[in-house]
Design a protein around this motif. Structure first.
Motif, PDB file in Angstrom:
ATOM      1  N   PRO A   1       0.834  -1.208   0.000  1.00  0.00           N
ATOM      2  CA  PRO A   1       0.000   0.000   0.000  1.00  0.00           C
ATOM      3  C   PRO A   1       0.870   1.260   0.000  1.00  0.00           C
ATOM      4  CG  PRO A   1      -0.740  -1.552   1.673  1.00  0.00           C
ATOM      5  CD  PRO A   1       0.570  -2.070   1.163  1.00  0.00           C
ATOM      6  N   GLN A   2       0.451   2.267  -0.762  1.00  0.00           N
ATOM      7  CA  GLN A   2       1.143   3.561  -0.762  1.00  0.00           C
ATOM      8  C   GLN A   2       0.724   4.280   0.518  1.00  0.00           C
ATOM      9  OE1 GLN A   2       3.260   4.597  -3.231  1.00  0.00           O
ATOM     10  NE2 GLN A   2       2.249   4.515  -5.214  1.00  0.00           N
ATOM     11  N   SER A   3       1.629   4.330   1.482  1.00  0.00           N
ATOM     12  CA  SER A   3       1.208   4.828   2.795  1.00  0.00           C
ATOM     13  C   SER A   3       1.786   6.198   3.134  1.00  0.00           C
ATOM     14  CB  SER A   3       1.611   3.802   3.864  1.00  0.00           C
ATOM     15  OG  SER A   3       3.000   3.539   3.769  1.00  0.00           O
TER      16      SER A   3
ATOM     17  N   LEU B   1      -0.715   8.934   4.003  1.00  0.00           N
ATOM     18  CA  LEU B   1      -1.414   8.570   5.240  1.00  0.00           C
ATOM     19  C   LEU B   1      -0.549   8.924   6.437  1.00  0.00           C
ATOM     20  CD1 LEU B   1      -2.890   5.257   3.920  1.00  0.00           C
ATOM     21  CD2 LEU B   1      -4.255   7.041   5.026  1.00  0.00           C
ATOM     22  N   ARG B   2       0.748   8.685   6.303  1.00  0.00           N
ATOM     23  CA  ARG B   2       1.664   9.026   7.401  1.00  0.00           C
ATOM     24  C   ARG B   2       1.661  10.526   7.667  1.00  0.00           C
ATOM     25  NH1 ARG B   2       4.356   5.142   9.538  1.00  0.00           N
ATOM     26  NH2 ARG B   2       4.667   3.216   8.372  1.00  0.00           N
TER      27      ARG B   2
ATOM     28  N   MET C   1      -0.980   3.640  12.171  1.00  0.00           N
ATOM     29  CA  MET C   1      -0.738   2.631  11.128  1.00  0.00           C
ATOM     30  C   MET C   1      -0.257   1.352  11.813  1.00  0.00           C
ATOM     31  SD  MET C   1      -0.738   4.598   8.142  1.00  0.00           S
ATOM     32  CE  MET C   1       0.306   3.745   6.976  1.00  0.00           C
TER      33      MET C   1
ATOM     34  N   TYR D   1       2.271  -1.731   5.655  1.00  0.00           N
ATOM     35  CA  TYR D   1       1.742  -0.743   6.602  1.00  0.00           C
ATOM     36  C   TYR D   1       0.400  -0.230   6.107  1.00  0.00           C
ATOM     37  CZ  TYR D   1       5.842  -0.539   9.532  1.00  0.00           C
ATOM     38  OH  TYR D   1       6.828  -0.856  10.413  1.00  0.00           O
ATOM     39  N   VAL D   2      -0.617  -0.391   6.948  1.00  0.00           N
ATOM     40  CA  VAL D   2      -1.958   0.077   6.582  1.00  0.00           C
ATOM     41  C   VAL D   2      -2.546   0.851   7.759  1.00  0.00           C
ATOM     42  CG1 VAL D   2      -2.476  -1.727   4.889  1.00  0.00           C
ATOM     43  CG2 VAL D   2      -2.923  -2.156   7.304  1.00  0.00           C
ATOM     44  N   PRO D   3      -3.453   1.789   7.469  1.00  0.00           N
ATOM     45  CA  PRO D   3      -4.023   2.604   8.550  1.00  0.00           C
ATOM     46  C   PRO D   3      -5.135   1.865   9.296  1.00  0.00           C
ATOM     47  CG  PRO D   3      -4.943   3.289   6.453  1.00  0.00           C
ATOM     48  CD  PRO D   3      -3.954   2.197   6.144  1.00  0.00           C
TER      49      PRO D   3
ATOM     50  N   THR E   1      -9.957   6.986   9.122  1.00  0.00           N
ATOM     51  CA  THR E   1      -8.748   6.623   9.872  1.00  0.00           C
ATOM     52  C   THR E   1      -8.809   7.289  11.247  1.00  0.00           C
ATOM     53  OG1 THR E   1      -7.475   8.540   9.176  1.00  0.00           O
ATOM     54  CG2 THR E   1      -7.452   6.630   7.695  1.00  0.00           C
TER      55      THR E   1
ATOM     56  N   VAL F   1      -9.830   6.339   4.041  1.00  0.00           N
ATOM     57  CA  VAL F   1      -8.944   5.572   3.173  1.00  0.00           C
ATOM     58  C   VAL F   1      -9.793   4.579   2.380  1.00  0.00           C
ATOM     59  CG1 VAL F   1      -8.443   3.772   4.899  1.00  0.00           C
ATOM     60  CG2 VAL F   1      -6.755   4.289   3.119  1.00  0.00           C
TER      61      VAL F   1
ATOM     62  N   SER G   1      -4.632   1.357  -0.879  1.00  0.00           N
ATOM     63  CA  SER G   1      -3.948   2.046   0.219  1.00  0.00           C
ATOM     64  C   SER G   1      -4.441   1.533   1.565  1.00  0.00           C
ATOM     65  CB  SER G   1      -4.200   3.560   0.172  1.00  0.00           C
ATOM     66  OG  SER G   1      -3.481   4.121  -0.888  1.00  0.00           O
TER      67      SER G   1
END
Lengths: 357, 163
Positions: free
Chosen positions: A253-255, A258-259, A265, A274-276, A284, A291, A295
């Motif tokens: 996932p393109q995180s 989100l970060r 996460m 890494y996922v939210p 989230t 999300v 992702s």
């Protein structure tokens, strides 16, 4: 500074469905995509999709992109920004992006991150030789630009992407010498495997690539068999004459964005990395940030579309739009659970359990 | 084993066949769909109500052979290219098969081509009886061939001799 009610980052299946759902309730939406046109990975998918009619089952991915695009184009509440890469999401809610060659800023009431996933790389000798491709790049060349990448291919990975791209390569007249996978069994749907097998392509499970051969470009590949402990069996090396090594070894996932939001996460291998954390509305732990799609967890496009719809409806509802939104949302939540209810959904179900959602 | 090879075994295929009486009556569909995946276009495409209703979209489809007419709508509707039509009553020595085909060029009607099994091996010759490539099929064209009776359970693809 520009302002929008709902910013949606990523114009693939999840983002497009989120935009349609949110605008359908009356919300003003800005849909960002870094590509020249919307569609994400859908535009490269020439095969018929699985799922049910609601997720356009039986329709080819590229045609689903057209159907969604037509709905978006007609809807005056959706502002589409293509060739627009979102760069950052700041603490004060400012989204910065590069549109064409200009740097711009925007704020939003709600944000949906549907940025998709990135292909994983594999370690082996000479993996930087020209001729070593990711499966996504092969699809872009072939299916978007009409260019065949080479003549003889080794496909690494027997998941759905490896199987589907092998089939597409053969449709383009390219010979697929073998599909290999380090796992002891085929990871993709077995109907896809049967499709390529009946065209004479061997699928070698418990096999991995050791080396790309060649000086200036790929001229061959050395593969080897693995034992039950995934260790190479000595003396079991084989050389294949190929000019293309195509890697289809999974997605993460393109995180990054989100970060930026500061949301919580967690690393969950069965969801891709890494996922939210998210609630059932796909919000989230960062308030107002939702999300959807890859992702959120690496899964099929059909579930990405349903997730996008749920996130879009939820964000619109949170802004006070819509009537009976919760009934509508419940029906899509039910659809999503149904898509994941079978044996092939086990991986996602177990991953979501780890996330506690 | 199937999840290592992607090639259905003879006994797996035989389990999908209808009763002997039904097979002697005329064309019927066979769904070579062995894994639960979220997918149902076979049931929505069927106009004869021959695909039993799904309780869950992940169900493996089951055919009600009393209703199946062997029309072939499922052949191009199945995203997995797992639906075939078999007519064992075609002639004394030959069986007619309808299969999905997503390659170009299309075979020519009345030509003789290689009949390939589930591993892509040529196991005999097939006569091309019909090539359907109309717009409704959306590029999943339907090829009708006849093959010797002995190999109809093995033949699931065609080769035009392009290697």
């Amino acid at each position: 500074m520009l302002h929008t009610e709902i910013a949606i980052i990523g114009g693939g299946p999840a983002g497009m469905c989120a935009a349609i759902a949110a605008a359908g309730q009356g919300a003003r939406v800005t849909l960002f995509d870094r590509g020249k046109r919307l569609g994400g990975q859908l535009v490269k998918q020439t095969h018929r999709f699985f799922g049910s009619e609601k997720e356009y089952a039986g329709t080819r991915g590229v045609d689903i992109a057209k159907i969604l695009y037509d709905q978006i184009e007609k809807n005056k509440l959706i502002d589409v920004k293509t060739d627009a890469t979102v760069l950052a999401f700041y603490n004060d809610g400012v989204i910065t992006y590069e549109e064409g060659k200009s740097y711009k800023r925007m704020t939003s009431e709600k944000t949906i991150i549907a940025a998709g996933a990135a292909e994983k790389m594999l370690l082996f000798s000479n993996n930087d030789l020209p001729g070593v491709y990711g499966a996504g790049a092969v699809q872009t060349l072939m299916n978007e630009h009409g260019i065949v990448p080479g003549n003889n291919v080794l496909m690494v990975g027997a998941g759905n992407i490896g199987l589907i791209v092998s089939y597409q390569l053969m449709q383009a007249g390219v010979k697929v010498k073998a599909i290999i996978d380090a796992a002891p069994k085929i990871g993709g749907f077995l109907v896809h495997a049967s499709k390529v097998r009946r065209l004479g392509v061997p699928i070698l499970t418990s096999h991995t690539i050791k080396e790309a051969v060649g000086k200036e470009f790929v001229e061959g590949a050395v593969i080897c068999e693995l034992d039950e402990k995934w260790q190479p069996i000595p003396g079991a090396d084989k050389k294949l004459d190929v000019d293309i090594i195509c890697l289809a070894v999974g997605l993460s996932p393109q995180s990054e964005l989100l970060r930026h939001t500061g949301c919580d996460m967690k690393y969950v291998p069965s969801l891709g990395g890494y996922v939210p954390l998210r609630d059932e509305n796909l919000q989230t732990t960062a308030s107002g940030v939702y999300v959807a799609g890859d992702s959120a967890e690496v899964e099929e496009a059909s579930s990405a579309m349903v997730e996008g719809t749920i996130a879009g409806l939820s964000a619109a509802e949170a802004l006070g739009y819509g009537r009976n939104v919760s009934d509508l949302k419940d029906s899509f939540k039910k659809d999503l659970n149904t898509l994941r209810a079978g044996a092939v959904g086990e991986k996602i179900r177990s991953g979501l359990k780890i996330l506690n959602c | 084993m199937f999840n290592k090879t992607g090639v259905a075994t003879k006994s797996m295929v035989e389990q999908k066949l209808p009763s002997k009486q039904r097979r002697e009556k005329g064309p019927y569909a066979i769904f070579e769909c062995f894994q639960e995946i979220p997918c149902n276009p076979c049931s929505t495409a069927c106009k004869s109500n021959a695909v039993k209703a799904f309780k869950n979209i992940n169900d493996i489809p089951e055919i009600n052979y009393d209703n199946c007419t062997g029309c072939g709508l499922c052949v191009s509707a199945c995203p997995g290219l797992a639906c075939f039509i078999i007519d064992e009553t075609y002639s004394d020595k030959e069986v007619m098969l309808k299969m999905p085909y997503e390659f170009l060029p299309l075979p020519e009607v009345a030509s003789t081509i290689d009949a390939l099994d589930r591993e892509g091996n040529a196991v005999g010759k097939a006569k091309v009886l019909k090539v359907q490539d109309n717009k409704n099929l959306d590029h999943t064209n339907v090829i009708t061939i006849s093959v010797p009776k002995e190999i109809f359970l093995d033949v699931r693809s065609i080769g035009l001799g392009r290697g």
